[in-house]
Every structure is written in structure tokens, then in C-alpha cells.
Design a protein around this motif. Structure first.
Motif, PDB file in Angstrom:
ATOM      1  N   ASP A  66       0.855  -1.181   0.000  1.00  0.00           N
ATOM      2  CA  ASP A  66       0.000   0.000   0.000  1.00  0.00           C
ATOM      3  C   ASP A  66       0.899   1.241   0.000  1.00  0.00           C
ATOM      4  N   ALA A  98      -0.753  -0.924  -4.442  1.00  0.00           N
ATOM      5  CA  ALA A  98      -2.022  -0.221  -4.260  1.00  0.00           C
ATOM      6  C   ALA A  98      -1.765   1.247  -3.945  1.00  0.00           C
ATOM      7  N   VAL A 120      -3.485  -1.285  -8.355  1.00  0.00           N
ATOM      8  CA  VAL A 120      -4.889  -1.016  -8.068  1.00  0.00           C
ATOM      9  C   VAL A 120      -4.979   0.308  -7.319  1.00  0.00           C
ATOM     10  N   GLU A 124      -8.371  -2.597  -1.014  1.00  0.00           N
ATOM     11  CA  GLU A 124      -9.570  -3.439  -1.116  1.00  0.00           C
ATOM     12  C   GLU A 124      -9.761  -4.021  -2.512  1.00  0.00           C
ATOM     13  N   GLU A 125      -9.170  -3.421  -3.528  1.00  0.00           N
ATOM     14  CA  GLU A 125      -9.300  -3.895  -4.901  1.00  0.00           C
ATOM     15  C   GLU A 125      -8.289  -4.984  -5.248  1.00  0.00           C
ATOM     16  N   ASP A 127      -7.565  -8.011  -4.280  1.00  0.00           N
ATOM     17  CA  ASP A 127      -7.988  -9.399  -4.462  1.00  0.00           C
ATOM     18  C   ASP A 127      -8.646  -9.636  -5.820  1.00  0.00           C
ATOM     19  N   ARG A 128      -9.051  -8.580  -6.474  1.00  0.00           N
ATOM     20  CA  ARG A 128      -9.737  -8.719  -7.772  1.00  0.00           C
ATOM     21  C   ARG A 128      -8.777  -8.733  -8.945  1.00  0.00           C
ATOM     22  N   VAL A 129      -7.475  -8.526  -8.687  1.00  0.00           N
ATOM     23  CA  VAL A 129      -6.498  -8.467  -9.775  1.00  0.00           C
ATOM     24  C   VAL A 129      -6.079  -9.856 -10.179  1.00  0.00           C
TER      25      VAL A 129
END
Length: 129
Positions: A66, A98, A120, A124-125, A127-129
Motif C-alpha cells: 500500500d 495499491a 490497483v 480493497e481492490e 484481491d480482484r487483480v
């Protein structure tokens, strides 16, 4: 004459936290990610150990860096990220960046390493990558 941009009232820190999903580790970096700031805040061993697995950790499958609170980084900061990426690749761990600022994106693009790291907008985003 324009004044230099200064990141005031903030020292470099890294916080390591478990993510919501098993095997996810979030590294929250804050402050300028430069050689001077990194090594002024942490010893080289402390810095290296921050990114290593801790005893009792579940097997890692995802590391999220992050960078939301990192206004800029130099080649030493970039080197730390690239080194961690190489270690992750050798262990089958995905590394996602991130909250990357435009200034840091520019460094990634200029050094042609931007294609290595999925990016991302927020943790929070990831995990969608």
C-alpha cells in the motif's frame, strides 16, 4: 522562485498487517521511500526482515504494498520493491501495488518496470487483480 516540495511531519514507516483473506499480507508504507528516509528509520536488517515471512504465518499467496501515503521514492525505494518482487516470484506469491501516486507511477514507467506490478487504486481492490 518556486519552493521545493517537502513531505513535512512524516517519517518513513512500514506497517505489516494480515489481510482479510488467508495468506494475504499488507505492507503499508508511509512517508518518502528514499535511501535516506528508509535507512534513517530502519536498519538494513530490519528493513529486509519486514518483508520476510514470520514464524507461524500461513503460506503467503498475496502481498499488497500500500503506497497511498508515499509521495515519492528514489532508486533505493524502487530497488526494494523490485527485490521483493523477485523474492515473491521465487515463492509463488503475487505482489500487487495499491494507491500508487502519479509521481511514483512516473518513476515505474521511466525505469520500465511498470509492467511487472499489477496496480490497483486501493488495497480493497487487490484481491480482484
Amino acid at each position: 522562485m518556486a519552493g521545493a516540495q517537502v513531505w513535512k511531519n512524516s517519517k518513513f514507516t512500514i506497517d505489516r498487517n494480515q489481510g482479510k483473506a488467508p495468506g494475504t499480507v499488507i505492507f503499508r508504507l508511509s512517508g518518502p521511500f528514499t535511501a535516506r528516509d528508509m535507512h534513517g528509520a530502519l536498519s538494513p536488517d530490519q528493513l529486509r526482515n519486514t518483508f520476510e515471512a514470520e514464524e507461524g504465518d500461513a503460506p503467503h499467496v498475496l502481498h499488497i504494498m500500500d503506497l497511498t501515503e508515499v509521495p515519492y521514492m528514489d532508486s533505493a525505494g524502487l530497488g526494494m520493491i523490485v527485490s521483493h518482487y523477485v523474492r515473491c516470484q521465487g515463492r509463488g506469491v503475487r505482489l500487487v501495488l495499491a494507491g500508487v501516486s502519479p509521481r511514483v507511477v512516473q518513476l515505474l514507467e521511466m525505469t520500465k518496470v511498470d509492467g511487472f506490478f499489477p496496480r490497483v487504486g486501493a488495497v480493497e481492490e487487490a484481491d480482484r487483480v
